[in-house]
Design a protein around this motif. Structure first.
Motif, PDB file in Angstrom:
ATOM      1  N   ASP A 191      36.868  46.524   6.740  1.00  0.00           N
ATOM      2  CA  ASP A 191      36.161  46.293   8.006  1.00  0.00           C
ATOM      3  C   ASP A 191      36.682  45.051   8.713  1.00  0.00           C
ATOM      4  OD1 ASP A 191      34.605  48.552   7.812  1.00  0.00           O
ATOM      5  OD2 ASP A 191      32.745  47.489   7.296  1.00  0.00           O
ATOM      6  N   ALA A 192      36.970  43.995   7.944  1.00  0.00           N
ATOM      7  CA  ALA A 192      37.496  42.762   8.537  1.00  0.00           C
ATOM      8  C   ALA A 192      38.866  43.013   9.164  1.00  0.00           C
ATOM      9  CB  ALA A 192      37.579  41.666   7.484  1.00  0.00           C
ATOM     10  N   PHE A 193      39.712  43.808   8.504  1.00  0.00           N
ATOM     11  CA  PHE A 193      41.013  44.136   9.084  1.00  0.00           C
ATOM     12  C   PHE A 193      40.850  44.964  10.357  1.00  0.00           C
ATOM     13  CE2 PHE A 193      42.846  43.194   4.835  1.00  0.00           C
ATOM     14  CZ  PHE A 193      43.826  42.303   5.250  1.00  0.00           C
ATOM     15  N   PHE A 194      39.941  45.932  10.351  1.00  0.00           N
ATOM     16  CA  PHE A 194      39.689  46.719  11.558  1.00  0.00           C
ATOM     17  C   PHE A 194      39.223  45.830  12.707  1.00  0.00           C
ATOM     18  CE2 PHE A 194      39.219  50.656   8.845  1.00  0.00           C
ATOM     19  CZ  PHE A 194      40.289  51.325   9.413  1.00  0.00           C
ATOM     20  N   ALA A 195      38.379  44.875  12.407  1.00  0.00           N
ATOM     21  CA  ALA A 195      37.901  43.951  13.445  1.00  0.00           C
ATOM     22  C   ALA A 195      39.052  43.130  14.010  1.00  0.00           C
ATOM     23  CB  ALA A 195      36.810  43.043  12.878  1.00  0.00           C
ATOM     24  N   ARG A 196      39.953  42.661  13.138  1.00  0.00           N
ATOM     25  CA  ARG A 196      41.106  41.893  13.610  1.00  0.00           C
ATOM     26  C   ARG A 196      42.022  42.751  14.472  1.00  0.00           C
ATOM     27  NH1 ARG A 196      43.478  39.398   8.289  1.00  0.00           N
ATOM     28  NH2 ARG A 196      45.176  38.808   9.677  1.00  0.00           N
ATOM     29  N   ILE A 197      42.263  43.999  14.040  1.00  0.00           N
ATOM     30  CA  ILE A 197      43.102  44.909  14.816  1.00  0.00           C
ATOM     31  C   ILE A 197      42.468  45.190  16.172  1.00  0.00           C
ATOM     32  CG2 ILE A 197      43.975  47.284  14.934  1.00  0.00           C
ATOM     33  CD1 ILE A 197      44.422  47.048  11.865  1.00  0.00           C
ATOM     34  N   ALA A 198      41.150  45.370  16.203  1.00  0.00           N
ATOM     35  CA  ALA A 198      40.451  45.609  17.472  1.00  0.00           C
ATOM     36  C   ALA A 198      40.608  44.417  18.412  1.00  0.00           C
ATOM     37  CB  ALA A 198      38.976  45.891  17.215  1.00  0.00           C
ATOM     38  N   GLU A 199      40.496  43.211  17.867  1.00  0.00           N
ATOM     39  CA  GLU A 199      40.636  42.005  18.690  1.00  0.00           C
ATOM     40  C   GLU A 199      42.055  41.888  19.251  1.00  0.00           C
ATOM     41  OE1 GLU A 199      40.578  37.242  17.953  1.00  0.00           O
ATOM     42  OE2 GLU A 199      39.034  38.428  16.926  1.00  0.00           O
ATOM     43  N   ILE A 200      43.056  42.099  18.406  1.00  0.00           N
ATOM     44  CA  ILE A 200      44.449  42.043  18.865  1.00  0.00           C
ATOM     45  C   ILE A 200      44.716  43.145  19.888  1.00  0.00           C
ATOM     46  CG2 ILE A 200      46.853  42.402  18.116  1.00  0.00           C
ATOM     47  CD1 ILE A 200      46.009  40.984  15.479  1.00  0.00           C
ATOM     48  N   SER A 201      44.165  44.326  19.648  1.00  0.00           N
ATOM     49  CA  SER A 201      44.344  45.444  20.595  1.00  0.00           C
ATOM     50  C   SER A 201      43.777  45.093  21.958  1.00  0.00           C
ATOM     51  CB  SER A 201      43.678  46.711  20.053  1.00  0.00           C
ATOM     52  OG  SER A 201      44.293  47.119  18.857  1.00  0.00           O
ATOM     53  N   GLN A 202      42.591  44.493  21.982  1.00  0.00           N
ATOM     54  CA  GLN A 202      41.987  44.094  23.260  1.00  0.00           C
ATOM     55  C   GLN A 202      42.851  43.056  23.973  1.00  0.00           C
ATOM     56  OE1 GLN A 202      39.444  45.300  25.006  1.00  0.00           O
ATOM     57  NE2 GLN A 202      39.202  46.883  23.457  1.00  0.00           N
TER      58      GLN A 202
END
Length: 60
Positions: free
Chosen positions: A15-26
């Motif tokens: 979940d933490a990796f998904f959150a980081r990927i979402a932030e970078i994607s934004q």
């Protein structure tokens, strides 16, 4: 009990990796648009599949 406390340590890590990927994607979308962000993520997935990601890593 919250949903995150019911998760295993591995699931919390994922979940933490998904959150980081979402932030970078934004950030990528904001700077260069959706097409750039999607293309970058697809390219990254292809590099991982082809085992090229380690070769592209800059030295420290």
């Amino acid at each position: 009990m919250s949903q995150t406390t019911d998760l295993s340590p591995e699931d919390r890590s994922k979940d933490a990796f998904f959150a980081r990927i979402a932030e970078i994607s934004q950030e990528m979308i904001g700077a260069h648009g959706k097409d750039f962000a999607m293309g970058t993520l697809v390219l990254a997935a292809r590099w991982i599949a082809d085992n090229k990601i380690a070769a592209a890593k800059p030295p420290h």
